[in-house]
Design an enzyme around this catalytic site. Structure first.
Site, PDB file in Angstrom:
ATOM      1  N   ARG A   1      -0.599   9.028  -9.812  1.00 28.16           N
ATOM      2  CA  ARG A   1      -0.537   7.854  -9.192  1.00 28.16           C
ATOM      3  C   ARG A   1       0.194   6.637  -9.699  1.00 28.16           C
ATOM      4  O   ARG A   1       0.940   6.117  -9.386  1.00 28.16           O
ATOM      5  CB  ARG A   1      -1.858   7.296  -8.763  1.00 28.16           C
ATOM      6  CG  ARG A   1      -2.888   8.432  -7.998  1.00 28.16           C
ATOM      7  CD  ARG A   1      -4.213   7.962  -8.071  1.00 28.16           C
ATOM      8  NE  ARG A   1      -4.386   6.559  -7.502  1.00 28.16           N
ATOM      9  CZ  ARG A   1      -4.119   6.214  -6.109  1.00 28.16           C
ATOM     10  NH1 ARG A   1      -3.851   7.127  -5.174  1.00 28.16           N
ATOM     11  NH2 ARG A   1      -4.288   5.100  -5.693  1.00 28.16           N
TER      12      ARG A   1
ATOM     13  N   LEU B   1      11.451 -20.326  -4.934  1.00 26.69           N
ATOM     14  CA  LEU B   1      10.403 -19.366  -4.258  1.00 26.69           C
ATOM     15  C   LEU B   1       9.019 -19.606  -5.310  1.00 26.69           C
ATOM     16  O   LEU B   1       9.136 -19.519  -6.413  1.00 26.69           O
ATOM     17  CB  LEU B   1      11.026 -17.915  -4.068  1.00 26.69           C
ATOM     18  CG  LEU B   1       9.906 -17.017  -3.930  1.00 26.69           C
ATOM     19  CD1 LEU B   1       9.550 -16.876  -2.308  1.00 26.69           C
ATOM     20  CD2 LEU B   1      10.332 -15.458  -4.459  1.00 26.69           C
TER      21      LEU B   1
ATOM     22  N   HIS C   1       2.724   3.624  -8.836  1.00 31.29           N
ATOM     23  CA  HIS C   1       2.659   2.112  -9.372  1.00 31.29           C
ATOM     24  C   HIS C   1       3.863   1.635 -10.065  1.00 31.29           C
ATOM     25  O   HIS C   1       4.400   0.622  -9.771  1.00 31.29           O
ATOM     26  CB  HIS C   1       1.436   1.778 -10.091  1.00 31.29           C
ATOM     27  CG  HIS C   1       0.135   1.863  -9.150  1.00 31.29           C
ATOM     28  ND1 HIS C   1      -0.254   1.664  -7.835  1.00 31.29           N
ATOM     29  CD2 HIS C   1      -0.927   2.832  -9.655  1.00 31.29           C
ATOM     30  CE1 HIS C   1      -1.190   1.791  -7.426  1.00 31.29           C
ATOM     31  NE2 HIS C   1      -1.811   2.621  -8.522  1.00 31.29           N
TER      32      HIS C   1
ATOM     33  N   TRP D   1       2.503   8.062  -2.147  1.00 29.74           N
ATOM     34  CA  TRP D   1       3.943   8.354  -2.499  1.00 29.74           C
ATOM     35  C   TRP D   1       4.234   9.386  -3.636  1.00 29.74           C
ATOM     36  O   TRP D   1       4.987  10.173  -3.613  1.00 29.74           O
ATOM     37  CB  TRP D   1       4.630   7.091  -2.659  1.00 29.74           C
ATOM     38  CG  TRP D   1       6.202   7.158  -2.955  1.00 29.74           C
ATOM     39  CD1 TRP D   1       7.029   7.173  -1.768  1.00 29.74           C
ATOM     40  CD2 TRP D   1       6.766   7.223  -3.937  1.00 29.74           C
ATOM     41  NE1 TRP D   1       8.515   7.305  -2.306  1.00 29.74           N
ATOM     42  CE2 TRP D   1       8.291   7.330  -3.795  1.00 29.74           C
ATOM     43  CE3 TRP D   1       6.284   7.232  -5.327  1.00 29.74           C
ATOM     44  CZ2 TRP D   1       9.269   7.301  -4.714  1.00 29.74           C
ATOM     45  CZ3 TRP D   1       7.578   7.094  -6.473  1.00 29.74           C
ATOM     46  CH2 TRP D   1       8.906   7.343  -6.087  1.00 29.74           C
TER      47      TRP D   1
ATOM     48  N   LEU E   1      -6.737  -5.356   7.451  1.00 29.60           N
ATOM     49  CA  LEU E   1      -6.553  -6.182   6.641  1.00 29.60           C
ATOM     50  C   LEU E   1      -6.977  -6.236   5.036  1.00 29.60           C
ATOM     51  O   LEU E   1      -6.419  -6.922   4.172  1.00 29.60           O
ATOM     52  CB  LEU E   1      -7.017  -7.596   7.162  1.00 29.60           C
ATOM     53  CG  LEU E   1      -6.140  -8.191   8.326  1.00 29.60           C
ATOM     54  CD1 LEU E   1      -6.951  -9.489   8.769  1.00 29.60           C
ATOM     55  CD2 LEU E   1      -4.837  -8.629   7.872  1.00 29.60           C
TER      56      LEU E   1
ATOM     57  N   ASP F   1       0.711  -1.186  -0.132  1.00 28.40           N
ATOM     58  CA  ASP F   1      -0.021   0.111  -0.041  1.00 28.40           C
ATOM     59  C   ASP F   1       0.794   1.273   0.080  1.00 28.40           C
ATOM     60  O   ASP F   1       1.907   1.286   0.590  1.00 28.40           O
ATOM     61  CB  ASP F   1      -1.027  -0.153   1.266  1.00 28.40           C
ATOM     62  CG  ASP F   1      -2.111   1.075   1.049  1.00 28.40           C
ATOM     63  OD1 ASP F   1      -2.268   1.518  -0.117  1.00 28.40           O
ATOM     64  OD2 ASP F   1      -2.708   1.201   2.321  1.00 28.40           O
TER      65      ASP F   1
ATOM     66  N   GLU G   1     -11.881  -5.062  -4.947  1.00 33.82           N
ATOM     67  CA  GLU G   1     -12.331  -3.559  -4.729  1.00 33.82           C
ATOM     68  C   GLU G   1     -11.755  -2.611  -5.772  1.00 33.82           C
ATOM     69  O   GLU G   1     -12.234  -1.606  -6.298  1.00 33.82           O
ATOM     70  CB  GLU G   1     -12.289  -3.119  -3.164  1.00 33.82           C
ATOM     71  CG  GLU G   1     -13.205  -3.914  -2.385  1.00 33.82           C
ATOM     72  CD  GLU G   1     -12.885  -5.197  -2.163  1.00 33.82           C
ATOM     73  OE1 GLU G   1     -11.314  -5.906  -2.012  1.00 33.82           O
ATOM     74  OE2 GLU G   1     -13.863  -5.990  -1.946  1.00 33.82           O
TER      75      GLU G   1
END
Ligand code: FPP
Length: 248
Positions: A34, A132, A38, A26, A196, A21, A68
């Protein structure tokens, strides 16, 4: 990688899940759009994936796009989808070289076709990698995941292949997107919020939760190491007393 001596490599969390988030704020602070946040956030993703792999984390789940998030302005949604596609195309060679397996959780049928194709192709090509597991939560929501699990379980009960009494934690686990993954041990949220946000609601029951004010674009190697150190300093009791845990 410069590893702080204090990190105990024998007690690395098996599964780290992250709510990435703060990209938008930032960027805004720097007077940038924005999407720029990202974009720099993707650079953080690249660093943290490498760092997690080097530490021996088995699974890294990143909350890249929530159910959302579809409500965001179309240009931001489109921008995020574009970043995801470029990231996957660009990182495939590194994933193969570093034995990183890509998986995803969420309703990926909702993703644009071209993004879904690249995603499925990357998952297929990296399927046998075993260092991983990079698990991307895409169009993911914990409540929708549970609704879908309940629907499948109810169908099995109706069809007679599952007895009501046989429904236990394992049965529920096995109907979630995360069926073959261990539960997260450490859940990190950057960006200063302490919630959360519909992420891994069932799976995070016993996760250690680490909230930090650092915005995702700034959450680099050192910040990740601090989260691991904090995790290692906590005592995980799983409902038992401290004395019971110590004597185990
Ligand atoms: C939250 O920041 C971040 C997101 C909704 C998307 C996270 C996506 C990326 C880091 C890039 C794509 C991912 C991959 C795996 C390549 P926010 O926009 O909610 O920030 P804000 O709270 O400051 O507005």
């Amino acid at each position: 990688m410069l590893l702080p001596d204090a990190i105990d490599l024998k007690r690395i969390p098996r599964h780290v899940a992250i709510i990435m988030d703060g990209n938008g704020r930032w960027a805004k602070r720097q007077g940038r759009p924005r999407l720029y946040g990202h974009k720099v956030g993707v650079e953080t993703v690249q660093q943290i994936v490498e760092c997690a792999r080097d530490l021996g984390v088995e699974v890294l789940t990143l909350y890249a796009f929530s159910t959302e998030n579809w409500k965001r302005p179309a240009d931001e949604v489109g921008g995020l989808m574009g970043l995801l596609k470029t990231y996957l195309l660009k990182e495939l060679a590194k994933m193969l070289k570093n034995s990183i397996r890509l998986t995803c959780i969420g309703d990926i049928a909702r993703l644009p076709k071209d993004v879904r194709q690249v995603l499925e192709d990357t998952m297929e090509k990296t399927a046998s990698n075993d260092k991983l597991t990079l698990n991307l939560a895409l169009s993911y929501g914990g409540r929708s995941e549970l609704i879908q699990a309940v629907q499948h379980i109810a169908t099995e009960v109706r069809d007679g292949s599952l007895q009501i009494d046989a429904i236990d934690e394992k049965v529920i686990d096995s109907h979630l997107y995360t069926a073959e993954l261990p539960d997260p041990d450490l859940l990190i949220r950057t960006g200063g919020e302490a919630r959360l946000s519909n992420f891994l609601l069932w799976q995070a029951s016993y996760a250690e939760i680490y909230f930090t004010d650092t915005m995702w674009p700034d959450f680099r190697e050192e910040a990740f190491h601090s989260a691991i150190l904090e995790f290692q300093g906590r005592e995980r009791r799983f409902g038992k007393t401290s004395a019971q845990v110590v004597s185990e």
